[in-house]
Scaffold this active site. Sequence first.
Site, PDB file in Angstrom:
ATOM      1  N   SER A 189     -93.681   7.253 -32.191  1.00 21.85           N
ATOM      2  CA  SER A 189     -92.807   6.936 -33.313  1.00 21.85           C
ATOM      3  C   SER A 189     -91.469   7.669 -33.149  1.00 21.85           C
ATOM      4  CB  SER A 189     -93.512   7.293 -34.627  1.00 21.85           C
ATOM      5  OG  SER A 189     -92.829   6.770 -35.726  1.00 21.85           O
ATOM      6  N   ASP A 343     -95.705  -4.312 -36.059  1.00 20.15           N
ATOM      7  CA  ASP A 343     -94.928  -3.079 -36.201  1.00 20.15           C
ATOM      8  C   ASP A 343     -93.449  -3.440 -36.280  1.00 20.15           C
ATOM      9  OD1 ASP A 343     -93.849  -0.539 -36.070  1.00 20.15           O
ATOM     10  OD2 ASP A 343     -94.543  -0.117 -34.029  1.00 20.15           O
ATOM     11  N   HIS A 373     -98.270   0.194 -36.500  1.00 23.47           N
ATOM     12  CA  HIS A 373     -97.639   1.493 -36.351  1.00 23.47           C
ATOM     13  C   HIS A 373     -98.559   2.596 -36.892  1.00 23.47           C
ATOM     14  CE1 HIS A 373     -93.804   3.573 -35.486  1.00 23.47           C
ATOM     15  NE2 HIS A 373     -94.287   4.482 -36.325  1.00 23.47           N
TER      16      HIS A 373
END
Length: 403
Positions: A189, A343, A373
């Site tokens: 991320s 995502d 995600h």
Amino acid sequence: MEFILEIFIVAFILLVALAFYYEHPKAEIPREVDQRIKLYMVHYVINFVFGLGKIVEKLGICRQLYVLKCFMYGIPPWKSNNLFIKDLKFAGLSSRVYQPKAPSAGPRRGLIYFHGGVGQFGSISMYERLCRCVASESDSVVVCVGYRLAPKHPYPVQFWDCLTATEYFMTTAEEYGVDPTRIIIFGDSSGGTLTAAVCQALVSRTDLPKVRAQIMIYPFLQGMDFNLPSYQQNGSIPFLLKERTLALGMQYLNKDLSFMKNILEGSHVPEDLKLKFRKWLSPDNIPMEFKIRGYKPHVSASYSEELHNLAKPLFETTFSPLLAEDAIICQLPETYILTCEYDVVRDDGLLYKKRLEDNGVPVTWFHLKDGFHGALLLLDYWYLSFPCGRRAMDNVVNFIKGL
């Protein structure tokens, strides 16, 4: 006593209702996602925490971010039977080192890990299970960096901390039984953002060993276009909702959230930057297979110079590594990129993959067709784990073993 208990129950119910009211926890859970009900439940819990954070901030108790930090601190696992685990300081930064106990024929690979959390929450403990899995299953030494967090330590302190820790590890690798020529930089991320930015910063360094590889798990890589196909398709899919993505990014940069709508519409991007970055950041570079779930070309709203000046940090390569020049990109090490179909930042990974390949950088790409995600973070959290997270870890480990 019963009356006090009734008051407490009513107050708790009102608190829960208010938390959900403030966060509006609506979600679309695709049928293709395995264990949809579980994802929905976890999403509701996360939305409750965000809503609770808003309430305590409005009451003047503490900032919303502190509630998120407490919730996402993590649950440490039991003592490891196959790893030595030490908390150390790397150039003054809190770090945790995971070293396999089994004897090794020679120096091992070393991985330095940057956790996610948009530079504002997340911790070494939160990523303890993930780092243990990587160290054990790949037979590598792993260092998780506890870089300092915003808002107490404003952006870009997080980037400089990660760069400093990497430099320190590269110069002391042999002390941990690591081959300095086999150091891998790894992050998920916003940790993937930091991974890309640190690798870019190191390409011209002649005083340090070359990075062996970089691994980016569903990375956020650009703050210029929030209307790519993945943003249009996945804006309401947990855990990283479209508006939440930008809101957290703006908070990280310490910017006014009242401008979010205009930035989502693209009013912060002048025409000259659109022309400059078109070859790198065009939806045309995204394969058609990723548009079939729906995509409508976006026409940006009218440009605002005031908004552009406010949003300039969004174009910095420490925040948007996808916007780095080709002269930097072509020098980057072998790369692994993991993307998830469901995502919002999926297309950031796809666009960076193409940029790297166009510049001659070897790329290994793994796409989770049922992934979302945060799937890898939940690995080994008992009931909260998802099958796609296990598949992702297996693929990452196989890549590491091949280096």
